[in-house]
Design a protein around this motif. Structure first.
Motif, PDB file in Angstrom:
ATOM      1  N   THR A  58      10.852  -0.376  -5.213  1.00 44.32           N
ATOM      2  CA  THR A  58      10.162  -1.429  -5.954  1.00 44.32           C
ATOM      3  C   THR A  58       8.728  -1.043  -6.244  1.00 44.32           C
ATOM      4  OG1 THR A  58      11.576  -3.094  -4.897  1.00 44.32           O
ATOM      5  CG2 THR A  58       9.537  -3.881  -5.915  1.00 44.32           C
ATOM      6  N   ARG A  59       8.125  -0.318  -5.313  1.00 48.27           N
ATOM      7  CA  ARG A  59       6.753   0.144  -5.496  1.00 48.27           C
ATOM      8  C   ARG A  59       6.671   1.357  -6.428  1.00 48.27           C
ATOM      9  NH1 ARG A  59       2.013  -1.373  -4.780  1.00 48.27           N
ATOM     10  NH2 ARG A  59       1.364   0.603  -3.799  1.00 48.27           N
ATOM     11  N   GLY A  60       7.814   1.909  -6.798  1.00 50.29           N
ATOM     12  CA  GLY A  60       7.811   3.095  -7.646  1.00 50.29           C
ATOM     13  C   GLY A  60       7.464   4.365  -6.902  1.00 50.29           C
ATOM     14  N   VAL A  61       7.644   4.362  -5.575  1.00 54.02           N
ATOM     15  CA  VAL A  61       7.329   5.527  -4.758  1.00 54.02           C
ATOM     16  C   VAL A  61       8.541   6.461  -4.734  1.00 54.02           C
ATOM     17  CG1 VAL A  61       6.679   6.335  -2.456  1.00 54.02           C
ATOM     18  CG2 VAL A  61       5.764   4.167  -3.325  1.00 54.02           C
ATOM     19  N   ARG A  97       0.812  -1.216   0.000  1.00 54.15           N
ATOM     20  CA  ARG A  97       0.000   0.000   0.000  1.00 54.15           C
ATOM     21  C   ARG A  97       0.851   1.275   0.000  1.00 54.15           C
ATOM     22  NH1 ARG A  97      -3.810  -1.837   5.127  1.00 54.15           N
ATOM     23  NH2 ARG A  97      -4.013  -4.032   4.520  1.00 54.15           N
ATOM     24  N   PHE A  98       2.156   1.148   0.024  1.00 51.18           N
ATOM     25  CA  PHE A  98       3.016   2.324   0.138  1.00 51.18           C
ATOM     26  C   PHE A  98       2.881   3.204  -1.097  1.00 51.18           C
ATOM     27  CE2 PHE A  98       6.495   0.247   3.041  1.00 51.18           C
ATOM     28  CZ  PHE A  98       5.534   0.043   4.019  1.00 51.18           C
ATOM     29  N   SER A 126      16.006  -2.021   3.695  1.00 53.66           N
ATOM     30  CA  SER A 126      14.830  -2.803   3.294  1.00 53.66           C
ATOM     31  C   SER A 126      13.649  -1.895   2.973  1.00 53.66           C
ATOM     32  CB  SER A 126      14.448  -3.780   4.412  1.00 53.66           C
ATOM     33  OG  SER A 126      15.453  -4.745   4.607  1.00 53.66           O
ATOM     34  N   LEU A 127      13.445  -0.880   3.801  1.00 52.68           N
ATOM     35  CA  LEU A 127      12.353   0.055   3.553  1.00 52.68           C
ATOM     36  C   LEU A 127      12.568   0.793   2.238  1.00 52.68           C
ATOM     37  CD1 LEU A 127       9.867   1.730   4.239  1.00 52.68           C
ATOM     38  CD2 LEU A 127      11.287   3.106   5.789  1.00 52.68           C
TER      39      LEU A 127
END
Length: 697
Positions: free
Chosen positions: A639-642, A609-610, A632-633
């Protein structure tokens, strides 16, 4: 002073009496409280007062930004004010000052010349003279106490070796090219350093005039807590016959059971005074009359935020009792009153650290101060009480807490010249309704020149712990007034779990670290969104440690913030078991016994959901929250494209402590929040337009 006199005192007046040597404010151009200004300030430590109440000595640390190096000098003050002069020379650091029983000499630790570790020095106070080194401890000395003719100290040693053999071992270690650490039991680390399993922390003493060093606890088979180094883990009776010290009584497993032990000096057979309590007992303190031993007790195993009760052990009859059992505050920062009728404490009390008197008579605790924070208490034989006073608007100052005149008298002028040229904002304490309808206290900081007819961005700060609190203090690493100086309304909220608001409030988030603090945080944001002077399109938030954890939780939940700052975050509760503090494992069991709890509470389980831009910050030497948490964060966000940024400090720990790294940290945080919430006031056009639309409807 008689106990009855103390009990009749009203809350002391808070007018600080500025000594005659203080600088007058000039008409020079004023600046904001920038990070650069923070690093020009002297950092005042804990004062100690002479037995006759006339002299005060305080360590003061200054930093050189060009070299990233610091020095700590001891300064002499008068208990009446008007005196401020250095006792130790420039270019070296001194600490752990303690007066001799007659006040004629001062012992302290310092590295001088070719010293590899801090050594004990003694300085005459009643006549001119140089400090004389006493003893040679290759592993260093700290936590000094001076009782009778002896100076007591702690050192982390190889217990089976002589000091000569230890010196040889230290020299050999410097030339050893093997970097491996080996352990067969816990603990293996403390905060930012790995522990040598072969070394233990013990209490020693040396004659004040020099001579043979006595090992007092080595032969007992016990050791002081591995993280020890100060004087709070032991005390010596006034007549020098008894030693009280803290040691881990657990014989198996990884959960500590620190108990208070009593030892006749010269014996190797200590007696456990607290073996009936499976939780922590600590901070032993003999009463001035030698009849009692005070200490703190917690009752919940594995919960560092449990109330710290005040216990009194009567030595003559071996009876122990709890003092103020129904008082819903922790008894911290304690010093005995000279007449042994009670103790003074610096108490975390609903967002402010206040001085209290805790009588042994059965009467209720008495608050002696009101606004701003007090701490680092010390008291003379004549009852003169000194400490430090601090607020969001100024760093620690040395004060006398005058019980007879009901006033606070300032004794120093450190940082006055700097602050005279600083344009500070303002702040206030507010309350709002949080989770379960509870009243939540929050500190709100306004930028210099705040104009309520304008709209400002919000930077909501989330404190660490979680079982601590933001009190009315001056924070060098996360300074709310510095953030406000950029043009933000800044706030700290003491959400559920914070200390100082009662045990039920502190323990309300265990084991669920998410629900109530998250609700309190959203409610804080909504409180601001209702204010005409907040621009709801310019809101950011962030925090460190637990504050980083809760910020990571925000990443996976609904929130109104444009961006987050996530420092030293507990991101993966499974991985956190590699740290020196494994969050819930001691109290609620390891992950294999309760996998559902860890899954529900771990921020990494919500990574799908990030979507909030995040600045991630971590230090390599952080063993409280290991550095892999930050990497890791960051990988999850990428990876989420954030939109995200990772800042890694290879030479910092849980905190950013070096001047140039700190300046970089502040500037990086400023750049990040500015990108997503432009600083400074703007006309309230948007809300004016909404009001006009409502009128037309």
């Amino acid at each position: 002073m008689a106990p009855t006199k103390i009990l009749l005192l009203c809350v002391l007046t808070l007018t600080l009496v500025v000594p005659a040597f203080a600088q007058e404010e000039t008409d020079a151009e004023r600046t904001r409280l920038t990070a650069e200004v923070l690093w020009t300030m002297d950092r005042v430590g804990a004062p100690v007062i002479s037995p006759d109440g006339s002299q005060v000595v305080v360590p003061v640390t200054s930093w050189d930004v060009e070299t990233d190096e610091s020095e700590t000098r001891l300064y002499l003050l008068s208990a009446e004010g008007g005196v401020q002069r250095p006792l130790t020379a420039e270019g070296s650091s001194a600490g752990s000052p303690v007066f001799s029983p007659d006040g004629s000499r001062l012992a302290f630790t310092a590295k001088r010349g070719e010293d590899e570790a801090a050594q004990i020095h003694v300085l005459p106070m009643d006549a001119p003279g140089e400090a004389i080194r006493v003893g040679d401890v290759p592993t260093g000395a700290s936590g000094l106490k001076w009782v009778g003719e002896h100076i007591y100290f702690v050192s982390t040693v190889w217990p089976e070796k002589s000091f000569d053999e230890m010196a040889e071992q230290l020299e050999a270690d410097k030339d050893d090219h093997v970097s491996a650490h080996e352990w067969t039991s816990m603990p293996y680390s403390y905060f930012d350093r790995y522990l040598d399993e072969a070394r233990e922390t013990h209490v020693y003493r040396i004659p004040a005039d020099g001579g043979e060093i006595d090992a007092l606890t080595v032969a007992t088979g016990l050791e002081l807590p591995r993280g020890s180094g100060g004087g709070s883990d032991y005390d010596v009776s006034p007549n020098g016959s008894l030693l009280a010290f803290v040691a881990d009584a657990a014989t198996e497993g990884v959960v500590e059971n620190n108990d208070v032990f009593l030892l006749e000096i010269g014996s190797d057979r200590p007696r456990n005074l607290t073996q009936g309590n499976a939780a922590a007992d600590f901070n032993p303190m003999f009463s001035p009359d030698g009849a009692m031993l005070a200490y703190n007790r917690q009752h919940i195993v594995g919960f560092y935020g449990d109330t710290r009760s005040l216990m009194i052990h009567e030595l003559a009859n071996d009876r122990t009792r709890v003092i103020h059992a129904d008082w819903d505050r922790s008894a911290d920062g304690l010093v005995w009153a000279p007449d042994s009728a009670g103790l003074f404490g610096a108490i975390d009390d609903a967002g402010t650290r206040r001085v209290y008197f805790l009588p042994l008579s059965g009467s209720a605790p008495v608050a002696l101060t009101d606004a701003t924070d007090y701490g680092d208490l010390d008291i003379a034989a004549d009852g003169t009480l000194v400490g430090t006073n601090v607020s969001f608007l100024y760093p620690p100052r040395v004060v006398r807490i005058d019980l007879d005149a009901d006033e606070i008298v300032r004794l120093d002028s450190f940082n006055d010249e700097i602050l005279a040229d600083v344009d500070l904002g303002t702040y206030e304490s507010v309350t709002y309704e949080g989770a379960d309808g509870a009243e939540i206290q929050m500190w709100v900081h306004y930028p210099p020149g705040f104009d309520p007819s304008q709209q400002y961005p919000l930077f909501l700060l989330i404190h660490g712990g979680p079982h601590g609190a933001i009190t009315d203090t001056f924070h060098f690493r996360w300074n709310a007034q510095t953030f406000a100086s950029w043009g933000y309304v800044t706030a700290w909220h003491n959400f559920h779990g914070s200390s100082g608001f009662g045990q039920d409030f502190t323990d309300a988030i265990n084991p669920d670290w998410i629900s109530k603090p998250y609700e309190d945080t959203i409610a804080a944001a909504e409180w601001f969104m209702d204010k005409d002077w907040i621009d709801t399109d310019r809101m950011v938030a962030g925090g460190g440690s637990y504050g980083g954890y809760l910020s990571s939780i925000l990443l996976g939940k609904e929130h109104p913030f444009n961006a987050l700052v996530i420092h030293a975050a507990v991101y993966d509760l499974y991985a956190q078991t590699s740290a020196d503090f494994a969050v819930h494992s001691d109290r609620f069991g390891p992950y294999w016994e309760n996998p559902e709890m860890y899954s529900i509470l771990s921020p990494h389980m919500y990574a799908d959901r990030f979507d909030t831009p995040s600045l991630v910050i971590h230090g390599q030497n952080d063993l409280r929250v290991p550095v892999g948490q930050g990497f890791s964060l960051f990988r999850a966000l990428q990876t989420r494209g954030v939109e995200s940024k990772l800042i890694y400090y290879p030479d910092e720990n849980h905190w950013i402590l070096k001047p140039n790294n700190s300046l970089h940290w502040y500037e990086a945080v400023r750049d990040w929040v500015t990108r997503f919430a432009a600083p400074g006031p703007r006309p309230a056009a948007r809300r004016d337009a909404e009001a006009n639309d409502s009128t037309q409807d």
